[in-house]
Every structure is written in structure tokens, then in C-alpha cells.
Design a protein around this motif. Structure first.
Motif, PDB file in Angstrom:
ATOM      1  N   THR A   1     -19.784  -9.106  38.086  1.00  0.00           N
ATOM      2  CA  THR A   1     -19.254  -8.234  39.144  1.00  0.00           C
ATOM      3  C   THR A   1     -19.854  -8.584  40.499  1.00  0.00           C
ATOM      4  N   LYS A   2     -21.059  -9.191  40.491  1.00  0.00           N
ATOM      5  CA  LYS A   2     -21.715  -9.515  41.763  1.00  0.00           C
ATOM      6  C   LYS A   2     -21.308 -10.885  42.307  1.00  0.00           C
ATOM      7  N   VAL A   3     -21.103 -11.864  41.422  1.00  0.00           N
ATOM      8  CA  VAL A   3     -21.009 -13.235  41.935  1.00  0.00           C
ATOM      9  C   VAL A   3     -19.600 -13.835  41.960  1.00  0.00           C
ATOM     10  N   VAL A   4     -18.708 -13.381  41.081  1.00  0.00           N
ATOM     11  CA  VAL A   4     -17.437 -14.094  40.913  1.00  0.00           C
ATOM     12  C   VAL A   4     -16.663 -14.212  42.223  1.00  0.00           C
ATOM     13  N   SER A   5     -16.505 -13.101  42.938  1.00  0.00           N
ATOM     14  CA  SER A   5     -15.690 -13.134  44.166  1.00  0.00           C
ATOM     15  C   SER A   5     -16.292 -14.068  45.218  1.00  0.00           C
ATOM     16  N   HIS A   6     -17.630 -14.027  45.351  1.00  0.00           N
ATOM     17  CA  HIS A   6     -18.303 -14.865  46.359  1.00  0.00           C
ATOM     18  C   HIS A   6     -18.111 -16.350  46.056  1.00  0.00           C
ATOM     19  N   LEU A   7     -18.188 -16.693  44.772  1.00  0.00           N
ATOM     20  CA  LEU A   7     -18.111 -18.106  44.412  1.00  0.00           C
ATOM     21  C   LEU A   7     -16.680 -18.632  44.492  1.00  0.00           C
TER      22      LEU A   7
END
Length: 530
Positions: A427-433
């Protein structure tokens, strides 16, 4: 190594930082000031006489009995060799090098200052002169000179050492002949490690320390043998840690010597678990191995295992290991001590302007969380669960250049592999990457190794977290992954294409998402074809 289902992934490592003079960093070798008398003022009374002097005469003056003539000869060489490469070559052919080396420890302070100042310019960006200095027993004489209680002289000596250290063929020898004395004479006292514990540097001492850490930064990028020598040098790692810690405490995280020190720590962390003493590794790994030969058991406390029953047997032993390793680190033990994760985390949070420092901090974290070792997993979970490092790292990802993205995505790749709660991490990293991935020909794409790191992170999460697969769909990741999969026009793109194909194959395993896939126009063959 790949991060694909059914294959063990070998965690990525930050590469050893190359020498400053070769690496494209904005730091070059420091030169001596063009003309100064040791107090920063121009040598007016000499410059008038330069019209009547040439290089052969200047070199002859170096062996005159009159110290004033020796100063004049050295001052002319320093002036002439500031930016004239042909003058450097001519000076060497006139045997200026051995004559200057003999003046390093002259009884006359001005002669010493000018001889070392001239040498600093003679060897700048000149490999032949560097080698000539070393072959004339120059390192031994420089280390003798470093003992003089004269800051101007020490600035020159440490500047010369830094210049020498940009030559790869001299690094191992420099490490052998200088490290212990440099640590005792400069690093320990000026880092604040010796005495009061507080950094107290006047401007000249700050330059001496900066030159010395630049020298170490270059040496640390050399061979395994030199890395080992630096790790084992009494007081060296402690000085770097103390300086960084103290600078953080007084709000000086942007300091250029902090940058050098963190780069040294990063390089000394390279291949750390392969190169540390076997007794230390055994202590970190413990003795418990299952039938497959892999380490079982994890640390507890803030590292509570998901399956407590399976690991209850190892509970006490793990707590004892963690407690023992955590307390009172000395020397190279700092490099794998849990406390160092907090130091790197504070640098990521507080260093706003100096990108080289934050890149080095993330690269060091990448090194100590890399691979299959138990301790790499322990430090990864410490970083995630106790230090809450993901937010500062993702903040950096948003504005990172390509150099920074390499170490940041390499670190996230390691963390995603060792993370216990893959759903929370997803939930923390997927969108940023996904935001960093290209989705069409015109998009600005990061380097191929960054794309491979990002896809490896997504894969590490997808194989255990339905939420990761769902978020990839939600944040328009499929379009980008199919674009990367189809792009095979170079060997680099071939690697990222294979990584994307493997990730898409794993995503197809989530049958509940098939309807979403079809709504976006994708079929089973799209996911499973290579």
C-alpha cells in the motif's frame, strides 16, 4: 538475480563508489592555491623576480644552500605547474620530484610549505608525476611531514594524499603506508573521537579533515584487500561514525566531510557479509540450519515472527544474539550494528541539499540488507518496523536523479524481499514505483537497472500480496508493464522485458483479478506469453 516466483532472489548490492576524480562527481582533486606564502597572501616579493627565472633555474634553486632560493624555486614551480601540463612534464624530466621530496622535511618551515605546495600542483591530474613521487619515497616523507604542528603544511600534505589516491594503481600501496598514521594524527583528533567527544575544528583543520576523508573515500573504492585494511584499521571506522553522528546532532548534515565519511561507510559495507571475519559472521548467523542448509529463525521483539509456534524454540537465542550485537560496537562492528540503520535513516531525513550524501546513505543501507544472510533480513526488518524507513526513502524517490534511483530502488528491492508484512508495504510503495516506469515511447525512462529493480520489488510483493497485484492494476501499472515487456530493442531492454513478463505471469495467478484484466482489454495469452 531475478525476483521471480519459484526462483530465489539474490538481493541487489550498491556498487562500490568509484574514485571521485573519475566518477563525474562535482568534486575534483584539490589543487594548491596558485601562489601563497602559507598565510594565503600572494608572494609579491617573489613574483616580481619570476620574469628572470625559468624552469631549469627554478629546479636548480631547490638544491641551493640558501633557503630563500629554495623557496623561490619551489614557488616558481608551484606557479608554473598550476595549469600547465607541459611544465609538469618538463619539471619531471629536470628531476624536480626527488629534489622537492627532500625539502618536505627541511628545517625551514617556508621551504616545507612551498615544496609541498609545488608538489600538490605538479601531481594534479598527472599520473606520471604521482608515480614519480611515490617511487622517490614520497609517501614516507609526507607522513613524516604530517607530524609537524603546522596547519598550512598539513593542508598541503593531505591535499597531496587525496590527489595521489585518485590513481587506482596506487591505492593499495597508499592504504598500506598511510592509514594507521593518518587515523592517529588526523582522523581521531579532528573527528572529536579523541578527547572531549565534540568536533572542534578551526577552518584549516576543517580543510585537513576534508582532504583526509576525500583520500579515504577514494581508497575505499579500491580492492577487497584495501577495504579489509580500512575496516581493520584501529579508530578509522569509529572516527567516521563519530563525525557523522556528531554532525547530525548539531545540524550539519550537509557538511562536505559528512558526505565523504558516509561514502567511506558505504564502500566499506560493500560485500560486507562475504568479507567480514568468519567469527563475526557466525555470531550473526547463529548455528541453526534446516535440512536445506538455509538459516531458520528470525529475531523477535520488534521482529515478532508471523508464525510464533514454528519459531518459539529459537526465541531466547535470537534475543541474546540481537542484544549482544547491539551493545558497545567497536571498529568494523559498526558497519553491521543495528544502530547504524538509525544513522543512515537520520541522514535520509535531514540532509536536504547534498544528494551525494543521501545516495551514499541509501547505498550503504542497500549493502547491509543485500543477500540471503540472516542478518540482512534482521536489518531490513529493523529498518522497516522500528526505523519506519519507507517514508523517508519514498520521499527521496519522488525527486531522485538516476544515480539516486539506483541505490534507492536497490534498497527497496532488498526490503521488499525481507519484509514480513507484504500487504502493508504494498500500500505504501506500489503507486510511487509505478509512477517511475515508462508507459510509451515518449516517456522519460530511468536506466534499465532501475526499471529491473522496480519490477523486482513489485514481483516480491505480488507473490505474497493480493493487494500488490490489485494496486498495480489500479495505478495503471498493466499498461506500463506491457509496454516494457514488448520493448526488446537492446540488451538492457531485453532484461527489463523478461522481468516484466515474469511479473505479469505471476499476476495472472490471481483469478479474482481476471475480470479487471479483461475490462482493460488484456487476455490470458498477453500475461503468459514470453
Amino acid at each position: 538475480g531475478g525476483a521471480f516466483l519459484g526462483l530465489g532472489e539474490h538481493g541487489s548490492r550498491a556498487p562500490s563508489v568509484r574514485s571521485l576524480a573519475e566518477s563525474g562527481h562535482h568534486l575534483a582533486e584539490p589543487r594548491a592555491m596558485e601562489m601563497y606564502n602559507g598565510h594565503g597572501t600572494l608572494l609579491g616579493h617573489h613574483t616580481g623576480g619570476f620574469d628572470d627565472i625559468d624552469l631549469p633555474s627554478a629546479v636548480k634553486y631547490l638544491i641551493a644552500s640558501d633557503p630563500n632560493l629554495q623557496v623561490l624555486g619551489a614557488a616558481y614551480l608551484q606557479h608554473k605547474c598550476y595549469s600547465d601540463s607541459s611544465a609538469k612534464k618538463q619539471a619531471r624530466s629536470l628531476q624536480a620530484m626527488p629534489k622537492l621530496v627532500k625539502l618536505f622535511n627541511s628545517p625551514n618551515q617556508e621551504v616545507q610549505r612551498h615544496a609541498t605546495g609545488a608538489m600538490r600542483n605538479l601531481i594534479y591530474d598527472n599520473a606520471e608525476n604521482k608515480l614519480a613521487l611515490v617511487e622517490e619515497n614520497g609517501i614516507y616523507e609526507l607522513m613524516r611531514t604530517l607530524r609537524e604542528p603546522d596547519d598550512e603544511l598539513r593542508k598541503n600534505v593531505t591535499g597531496i594524499l587525496w590527489n595521489l589516491s585518485s590513481s587506482d594503481n596506487l591505492k593499495d600501496r597508499l592504504a598500506r603506508d598511510t592509514l594507521e598514521q593518518l587515523t592517529d594524527l588526523v582522523l581521531v583528533p579532528l573527528s572529536g573521537l579523541g578527547g572531549s567527544g565534540v568536533i572542534q575544528q578551526n577552518p584549516s583543520e576543517a580543510e585537513i579533515f576534508y582532504n583526509s576523508t576525500g583520500f579515504l573515500r577514494n581508497l575505499s573504492s579500491a580492492s577487497q584487500q584495501t577495504r579489509q585494511k580500512m575496516r581493520e584499521c584501529h579508530g578509522l571506522v569509529d572516527s567516521m561514525i563519530h563525525y557523522v553522528n556528531s554532525s547530525l546532532e548539531v545540524g550539519k548534515s550537509e557538511d562536505k566531510s559528512v558526505e565523504n565519511a558516509v561514502c567511506v561507510l558505504r564502500n566499506l559495507s560493500y560485500r560486507l557479509y562475504d568479507e567480514m571475519p568468519p567469527s563475526s559472521l557466525q555470531r550473526l548467523e547463529g548455528h541453526r540450519r534446516n535440512a536445506g542448509g538455509t538459516v531458520t529463525g528470525e529475531l523477535v521483539g520488534c521482529f515478532s515472527p508471523q508464525s510464533k509456534k514454528a519459531r518459539e524454540h529459537y526465541l531466547n537465542a535470537d534475543i541474546v544474539t540481537f542484544t549482544e550485537v547491539s551493545k558497545d560496537p567497536k571498529g568494523m562492528e559498526w558497519l553491521w550494528n543495528p544502530q547504524i540503520v538509525g544513522i543512515y535513516n537520520r541522514l535520509l531525513q535531514r540532509c536536504e541539499l547534498n544528494k551525494h550524501t543521501t545516495e551514499a546513505a541509501s547505498g550503504a543501507l542497500q549493502n547491509i540488507t543485500a543477500g540471503d544472510r540472516r542478518w540482512a533480513g534482521v536489518l531490513s526488518r529493523l529498518a522497516l518496523e522500528q526505523e519506519r524507513i519507507l517514508n523517508p526513502v519514498l520521499d527521496r524517490v519522488r525527486t531522485a536523479d538516476h544515480h539516486q534511483l539506483r541505490s534507492l530502488t536497490g534498497l527497496i528491492r532488498n526490503l521488499s524481499r525481507h519484509a514480513r508484512n507484504k500487504d502493508e508495504m504494498s500500500t505504501k510503495v506500489v503507486s510511487h514505483l509505478i509512477e517511475k516506469l515508462p508507459g510509451s515511447v515518449g516517456d522519460k525512462a530511468p536506466p534499465a537497472d532501475v526499471i529491473v529493480n522496480i519490477i523486482a520489488v513489485l514481483n516480491n510483493l505480488v507473490v505474497e500480496s493480493p493487494m500488490a497485484a490489485r494496486d498495480i492494476v489500479y495505478f495503471d501499472g498493466l499498461r506500463k508493464l506491457f509496454f516494457i515487456k514488448k520493448r526488446r530493442d537492446s540488451s538492457d531492454n531485453e532484461k527489463s522485458s523478461r522481468a516484466a513478463a515474469s511479473l505479469l505471469g505471476n499476476m495472472w495467478q490471481y483469478t479474482k483479478l481476471h475480470r479487471d484484466f479483461k475490462m482493460k482489454g488484456y487476455r490470458k495469452e498477453d500475461f503468459l506469453s514470453l
